[in-house]
Scaffold this active site. Structure first.
Site, short mmCIF file in Angstrom:
data_model
loop_
_atom_site.label_atom_id
_atom_site.label_comp_id
_atom_site.label_asym_id
_atom_site.label_seq_id
_atom_site.Cartn_x
_atom_site.Cartn_y
_atom_site.Cartn_z
N TRP A 31 0.96 -1.35 -0.04
CA TRP A 31 0.18 0.07 -0.15
C TRP A 31 0.98 1.21 0.18
CZ3 TRP A 31 -5.38 -0.65 0.99
CH2 TRP A 31 -6.16 0.45 0.86
N ILE A 91 -1.55 6.67 5.84
CA ILE A 91 -2.06 8.11 5.55
C ILE A 91 -3.37 8.31 6.44
CG2 ILE A 91 -2.38 10.08 3.97
CD1 ILE A 91 0.22 8.86 3.45
N HIS A 97 -9.80 4.40 10.05
CA HIS A 97 -8.88 3.41 10.00
C HIS A 97 -7.33 3.30 10.24
CE1 HIS A 97 -7.73 6.05 6.09
NE2 HIS A 97 -6.68 5.12 6.20
#
Ligand code: RBF
Length: 158
Positions: A31, A91, A97
């Site tokens: 990711w 981020i 999350h």
């Protein structure tokens, strides 16, 4: 702000032990891969620079940072593995999350290190913006992959 106590980029390599025979695992999140690749390269190059052998560095990818914990465990469980370095970029988004992921990874890799009694290094860049993450991947705040590798070497000399 980076100070001598907050930034492992300013390290004293004279204190490092001989790591030519040590085996390292790199667990890298895909990711934000354009950034994690730079963290990974920074960690790899730092290990090589200080004496590790390329064939003793095992790099594995995981889909996202949440999977760093299990990836670390897969590597750390091998007796011949001396240290594991986890690298990811989380981020902040519109939801929470990031909080959940970061807490899970912090707790998870702590447990893996304690369970297998070896350094499992937290190289998770957690920022509010993508730009801040780039600043920590070879930008104005250094390369956190380099610092993670330094932390691994330092812990092996503990
Ligand atoms: N993984 C990261 O490494 N960085 C992120 O910023 C990130 N953001 C995510 C945001 C959401 C809403 C979700 C559901 C997942 C995110 N992931 C991120 C992926 C996560 O670490 C994990 O790979 C997946 O949730 C599958 O377990």
């Amino acid at each position: 702000m980076a100070t001598s106590l907050q930034n492992l980029s300013d390290y004293d390599a004279a204190t490092f032990i001989d790591i030519s025979g040590k085996r390292f695992g790199l667990v890298v999140s895909e990711w934000n891969r354009e950034i994690t690749d730079i963290l990974s390269a920074g960690a790899f190059d730092t290990l090589i620079k200080h004496g590790a052998k390329a064939e003793n560095i095992y790099r594995n990818s995981v889909p996202g940072s949440f999977e760093l914990t299990l990836g670390a465990q897969f590597l750390a469980q091998h007796d011949e593995m001396d240290a594991v370095i986890c690298l990811g970029v989380v981020i902040q988004g519109e939801t929470k999350h990031d909080d959940y992921i970061c807490h899970a990874v912090a707790q998870g890799i702590t447990q893996v290190g304690l369970k297998f009694n070896k350094p499992v290094i937290f190289g998770l860049v957690t920022t509010n913006t993508l730009e801040q993450a780039w600043d920590r991947a070879g930008g104005k705040h250094g390369n956190k992959g380099v610092e993670a590798a330094v932390a691994a070497i330092q812990m092996l000399g503990f």
